[in-house]
Scaffold this active site. Structure first.
Site, PDB file in Angstrom:
ATOM      1  CE  LYS A  65      -4.055  -2.310   2.235  1.00 47.01           C
ATOM      2  NZ  LYS A  65      -5.748  -1.216   2.928  1.00 47.01           N
ATOM      3  CG  ASN A  71      -7.570   0.571  -0.497  1.00 47.72           C
ATOM      4  OD1 ASN A  71      -8.402   1.718  -1.127  1.00 47.72           O
ATOM      5  ND2 ASN A  71      -8.606  -0.086  -0.813  1.00 47.72           N
ATOM      6  CG  ASP A 126      -8.374   0.044   3.499  1.00 44.71           C
ATOM      7  OD1 ASP A 126      -8.988  -0.630   2.699  1.00 44.71           O
ATOM      8  OD2 ASP A 126      -6.594  -0.128   3.484  1.00 44.71           O
ATOM      9  N   GLY A 154      -1.957   0.870  10.181  1.00 43.09           N
ATOM     10  CA  GLY A 154      -2.544   0.956   8.706  1.00 43.09           C
ATOM     11  C   GLY A 154      -3.848   1.222   8.090  1.00 43.09           C
ATOM     12  CB  ALA A 155      -6.563  -0.951   9.397  1.00 45.35           C
ATOM     13  CG  ASN A 181      -0.664   2.162  19.763  1.00 45.68           C
ATOM     14  OD1 ASN A 181      -1.167   0.941  18.696  1.00 45.68           O
ATOM     15  ND2 ASN A 181       0.265   1.971  19.378  1.00 45.68           N
ATOM     16  NE  ARG A 182       2.585  -3.143  21.046  1.00 44.47           N
ATOM     17  CZ  ARG A 182       4.357  -3.251  21.112  1.00 44.47           C
ATOM     18  NH1 ARG A 182       4.916  -2.855  21.904  1.00 44.47           N
ATOM     19  NH2 ARG A 182       4.433  -3.002  19.326  1.00 44.47           N
ATOM     20  CE1 TYR A 208     -12.042 -11.281   5.000  1.00 43.40           C
ATOM     21  CE2 TYR A 208     -11.017  -9.521   6.043  1.00 43.40           C
ATOM     22  CZ  TYR A 208     -11.692 -10.976   5.679  1.00 43.40           C
ATOM     23  OH  TYR A 208     -10.889 -10.822   3.810  1.00 43.40           O
ATOM     24  N   GLY A 221     -16.321  -6.771  10.757  1.00 43.15           N
ATOM     25  CA  GLY A 221     -15.794  -6.444   9.224  1.00 43.15           C
ATOM     26  C   GLY A 221     -15.775  -6.642   8.194  1.00 43.15           C
TER      27      GLY A 221
END
Length: 279
Positions: A67, A88, A103, A131-132, A152-153, A222, A243
């Protein structure tokens, strides 16, 4: 319209449901066409892409791991794709290859199917900053969602998404532990990581204990259709959002770019669920 020549590039792609989805769209739109899978090895990417771009293909989708790598081969980027830094969907138009990112926008189209009419003031929590998440965050803020927090971590990675903000967006960066503590304040929770997929299909990224009963919990994973996170949300009477709807709606947007035709989802979501379950 002449026959549409379409496809998907990535590695691997052999289990992709994109050919099935786009053939349904072609049938509905009354368009003759083909949609092929192109599994390209990383070491021959440049050569294969150059040949594909000159092959007479009208457009193609791009999945992992290409991508970002596709961008130098395109003549132009849609402004949102440029901001997100990932493409994408590519289309050949007026002698140019143009890149889009469907996306995030496709995801928000899908999410809106389960949201009240005016949901832009609802508080959103995004889990993950990969990225998503970049595409989804950008689509949420351009759609006018005012409060979108990111857990986030690593804080640094989440902070990179702030470059995609709109002036009226309020975003707080949280750890997963902080998100758990504050879970009751969110109306919409969106999980964007791969936790919940095999081999981590018995895991969920945060506890939903104390969740608002009328909250919407969405998972972009999904397969399985119902992740552990979604099962947990259902137990607490939340509305759950699967998803595979993102997969379908981002494809709908891509097909509209290629064909100029509007596609009605209708029963395709149920039929896709059946395909995912069987795969």
């Amino acid at each position: 319209m002449k026959t549409l020549k379409l496809g998907l590039i990535g590695h691997p792609v052999k289990h992709s449901l994109s050919p099935w989805i786009h053939h349904q769209f072609m049938k509905q739109a009354g368009i003759e066409g083909e949609y092929h899978l192109y599994s390209i090895e990383p070491e021959v990417f440049e050569d294969k892409i150059s040949k594909l771009l000159e092959s007479g293909i009208n457009g193609f989708n791009i999945t992992v791991p290409y991508k970002q790598r596709i961008i130098p081969f395109l003549d132009e980027l849609d402004p949102d794709a440029e901001k997100i830094g990932a493409v994408n969907t590519a289309v050949y138009k007026d002698g140019k290859w143009i890149g889009y990112n469907t996306d995030g926008a496709g995801y928000v189209r899908a999410l809106k199917q389960v949201l009240p009419a005016d949901s832009s003031t609802q508080r959103v929590l995004m889990l993950g900053a990969g990225g998503a998440a970049r595409g989804i965050y950008r689509a949420l803020v351009t759609e006018g969602f005012s409060y979108v927090d990111i857990a986030n971590r690593t804080r640094e990675k989440a902070e990179q998404l702030l470059q995609l903000q709109e002036p009226e967006t309020v975003t707080e960066i949280l750890t997963f532990a902080e998100a758990e503590e504050q879970i009751k304040k969110y109306d919409i929770i969106i999980h964007t990581t791969s936790v919940g997929m095999s081999p981590a299909d018995n895991e969920q990224i945060v506890s939903l204990s104390g969740l608002k009963p009328n909250a919407v919990v969405s998972d972009i994973v999904y397969k399985p259709i119902e992740t552990k996170l979604l099962r947990s949300a259902k137990e607490q009477e939340a509305t759950i959002h699967h998803g595979h709807s993102m997969l379908l709606y981002q494809a709908q947007y891509a097909f509209e770019i290629w064909s100029g035709k509007q596609i009605i989802i209708g029963d395709l979501l149920d039929r896709l669920e059946q395909k995912v379950t069987e795969a």
